[in-house]
Design a protein around this motif. Structure first.
Motif, PDB file in Angstrom:
ATOM      1  N   LEU A   1      -1.880 -13.345  -5.673  1.00  0.00           N
ATOM      2  CA  LEU A   1      -1.455 -11.811  -6.006  1.00  0.00           C
ATOM      3  C   LEU A   1      -2.502 -11.065  -5.237  1.00  0.00           C
ATOM      4  CD1 LEU A   1      -3.238 -12.358 -10.040  1.00  0.00           C
ATOM      5  CD2 LEU A   1      -0.778 -11.869  -8.998  1.00  0.00           C
ATOM      6  N   PHE A   2      -3.364 -10.848  -4.728  1.00  0.00           N
ATOM      7  CA  PHE A   2      -4.354 -10.231  -3.684  1.00  0.00           C
ATOM      8  C   PHE A   2      -3.592  -9.981  -1.824  1.00  0.00           C
ATOM      9  CE2 PHE A   2      -6.729  -9.673   0.448  1.00  0.00           C
ATOM     10  CZ  PHE A   2      -7.736  -9.075  -0.239  1.00  0.00           C
ATOM     11  N   THR A   3      -2.695 -11.288  -1.924  1.00  0.00           N
ATOM     12  CA  THR A   3      -1.488 -11.111  -0.421  1.00  0.00           C
ATOM     13  C   THR A   3      -0.552 -10.457  -0.548  1.00  0.00           C
ATOM     14  OG1 THR A   3      -0.466 -13.135  -1.032  1.00  0.00           O
ATOM     15  CG2 THR A   3      -2.802 -13.459   0.572  1.00  0.00           C
ATOM     16  N   LYS A   4       0.005 -10.675  -1.870  1.00  0.00           N
ATOM     17  CA  LYS A   4       0.924 -10.021  -2.582  1.00  0.00           C
ATOM     18  C   LYS A   4       0.829  -8.079  -2.300  1.00  0.00           C
ATOM     19  CE  LYS A   4       5.258  -9.346  -5.272  1.00  0.00           C
ATOM     20  NZ  LYS A   4       5.145  -7.890  -4.847  1.00  0.00           N
ATOM     21  N   ALA A   5       0.022  -7.911  -3.103  1.00  0.00           N
ATOM     22  CA  ALA A   5      -0.740  -6.465  -3.383  1.00  0.00           C
ATOM     23  C   ALA A   5      -0.903  -6.181  -2.035  1.00  0.00           C
ATOM     24  CB  ALA A   5      -1.741  -6.698  -3.702  1.00  0.00           C
ATOM     25  N   ALA A   6      -1.355  -6.646  -0.968  1.00  0.00           N
ATOM     26  CA  ALA A   6      -1.659  -5.766   0.581  1.00  0.00           C
ATOM     27  C   ALA A   6      -0.529  -6.109   1.028  1.00  0.00           C
ATOM     28  CB  ALA A   6      -2.881  -6.996   1.028  1.00  0.00           C
ATOM     29  N   LEU A   7       0.302  -6.798   0.211  1.00  0.00           N
ATOM     30  CA  LEU A   7       1.682  -6.923   2.465  1.00  0.00           C
ATOM     31  C   LEU A   7       2.228  -5.554   1.655  1.00  0.00           C
ATOM     32  CD1 LEU A   7       3.376  -7.882   3.909  1.00  0.00           C
ATOM     33  CD2 LEU A   7       4.343  -9.739   2.353  1.00  0.00           C
ATOM     34  N   ASP A   8       2.855  -5.710   0.197  1.00  0.00           N
ATOM     35  CA  ASP A   8       3.262  -4.416  -0.408  1.00  0.00           C
ATOM     36  C   ASP A   8       2.828  -2.815   0.117  1.00  0.00           C
ATOM     37  OD1 ASP A   8       5.346  -6.371  -1.268  1.00  0.00           O
ATOM     38  OD2 ASP A   8       4.145  -6.394  -3.727  1.00  0.00           O
TER      39      ASP A   8
END
Length: 496
Positions: free
Chosen positions: A455-462
């Motif tokens: 979740l954290f990485t998807k939010a950061a990337l987006d």
């Protein structure tokens, strides 16, 4: 042919280490290998670290295959989160008023609770399993975890020497004081908190190969190359984002992500930048100033890069490798860009007589350019602007090139637009950027407490891709070479 599986599920970090160059096949949530059940297809299984527990990924079909393999006597090795998965239960309630208990598979009779360590370690070995046979000397590796207190009645395999626990120096005597590995009664199911344990200890690799009667060693290593190619073909796990093969820079370019204090969002921004750059084909190295390399693991989840000895830049007695050696190592590498996450404020530790002891000193030592950021959630956008201007001007006084200023967690675009001229007029920084406030709907977004890498990485990337011109950030990086460590008296004179 011998087949050694590697779990490839959301929340795992299968690129974090090489696992002795042994994995020949990937196993996903469905528990299948080449369309067949893992328990029927595999000779052994390795479960990597990550956030398998926080990500709730222990409720998958793969678990049934793990239990079957254990019952069949096949070797299973769980590292860090993989060890947690094999245990009885895990309390992931750090900073919670009550424990937050998750059940493991119950294969190793231990329980986990919060304990932070991020050290290079040596560990004492106990001969209670095939894996440790003939290993008469200490083993090497590193710890990096939040939930590492292990208690229980399982047979011990390893006790580690660590110098720091929960952010404090606690082990000046150098005792083997951390229970860091155990096995089941039959000795075939093994868990350890020591990363790189197969990469740095060849006797353990030999023992595993002997246990499964592997005679086709060349086949295993050739299959492992294919596994690594597969890992490196995708950003993160299950994202479907393919990585183009290209060489961008002849020599790596460096950029530090610094801030005016903790809770600024350095880890979030670094993670998003790492994933976005990797998506564009950059080979990205991620480093942390100081010992807490947990902060760069979300970025490594996206890039699939290793945790190297140079991943932790030494300040004082804290960390793994000094900055001079780090720069030399990276300048002879094939990385395109090096992103360095600072520690706390860039000036925290500046007036400690041990040098270097701050992120600013690391930047000064090698003329590393900086992206300076601040979260606006504590004092508001206006206060963050004033604070960032002061930080940028002091950094300029020390000769650090602040390429851009970024306000993170911006909640009002009109106020941000009004502070941009203030920052530009009161510093020599022209580029002032903003990232919006992330709307959190669940736990799992705090690296130091509880984090879900998926979740954290998807939010950061987006959010980074939505808010920032990533190629512009990449162009702010520059080639560097080590110059010198600034003496304490010189630092004090400039501050005063």
């Amino acid at each position: 042919m011998t087949k050694i599986g590697l779990a490839y599920v959301k929340g795992a970090v299968p690129g974090f280490e090489e696992f002795g160059k042994l994995p020949t096949d990937i196993i996903k949530e469905n528990g299948l290998v080449n369309g067949n059940k893992a328990s029927e297809e595999l000779d052994a299984l390795i479960i990597p670290g990550g956030t398998l527990i926080e990500s709730n990924d222990i409720n998958m079909d793969l678990n049934k295959e793990i239990l079957k393999m254990a019952k069949m006597g096949k070797p299973i090795i769980g590292i860090c989160a993989g060890f947690q998965l094999l245990s009885n239960q895990i309390d992931i309630g750090r900073k919670s008023e009550v424990p937050i208990v998750k059940d493991g598979l119950g294969l190793i009779d231990v329980e986990f609770s919060p304990l932070i360590t991020s050290d290079r370690v040596v560990a004492k070995v106990y001969d209670n399993s095939f894996l440790t046979k003939n290993q008469t000397e200490d083993v090497n590796g590193f710890h990096t975890h939040t939930y590492g207190k292990v208690v229980g009645d399982a047979k011990p395999l390893f006790y580690s020497k660590v110098q720091r626990m929960n952010y404090g120096d606690t082990n000046k005597a150098g005792d083997y004081n951390i229970f860091s590995g155990a096995c089941n009664d039959d000795g075939n199911v093994i868990g350890t908190m020591i990363h790189n344990i197969l990469d740095e200890n060849p006797i353990l690799v030999e023992n595993l190969l002997n246990q499964i009667d592997a005679s086709d060693i060349e086949y295993i290593y050739n299959r492992n190359k294919l596994v690594k190619e597969y890992l490196q073909s995708e950003v993160g796990i299950g994202t479907g984002i393919k990585i183009p093969k290209r060489k961008i820079n002849n020599k790596p370019k460096f950029l530090m992500i610094g801030s005016n204090g903790s809770d600024s969002g350095k880890t979030f921004i670094l993670t998003g930048l790492a994933g976005s750059l990797r998506k564009r084909g950059y080979k990205v190295a991620l480093l942390k100033v100081g010992p807490d390399v947990r902060d760069i693991i979300p970025g490594l989840y996206l890039t699939k890069d290793y945790m190297n000895e140079f991943s932790s830049i030494k300040i004082g007695h804290l960390g793994w490798m000094d900055i001079e050696s780090t720069i030399a190592k990276l300048n002879s590498s094939d990385y395109d860009i090096v992103l360095i996450e600072g520690v706390m404020s860039v000036f925290t530790g500046l007036l400690n007589e041990k040098v270097p002891f701050s992120a600013a000193e690391i930047a000064m030592s090698s003329n590393i350019p900086m992206l300076l950021i601040s979260g606006v959630n504590k004092g508001g956008i206006e206060s963050a602007a004033v604070d960032l201007a002061a930080h940028a001007n002091m950094l300029e006084k020390f000769g650090v090139n602040v390429k851009a200023i970024l306000l993170n967690k911006v909640y009002n675009q009109d106020i941000f637009d009004n502070v941009v001229p203030y920052i530009q007029n009161n510093t020599k920084v022209d580029d002032v950027l903003s990232v919006g406030k992330l709307k959190l709907k669940t736990r799992g977004f705090t690296p130091e407490i509880e984090i879900r890498y998926d979740l954290f990485t998807k939010a950061a990337l987006d959010l980074v891709e939505e808010s920032i011109d990533v190629e512009k950030i990449a162009n702010m990086a520059s080639e560097v070479k080590f110059n010198r460590i600034i003496p304490f008296n010189e630092i004090k004179d400039k501050v005063i």
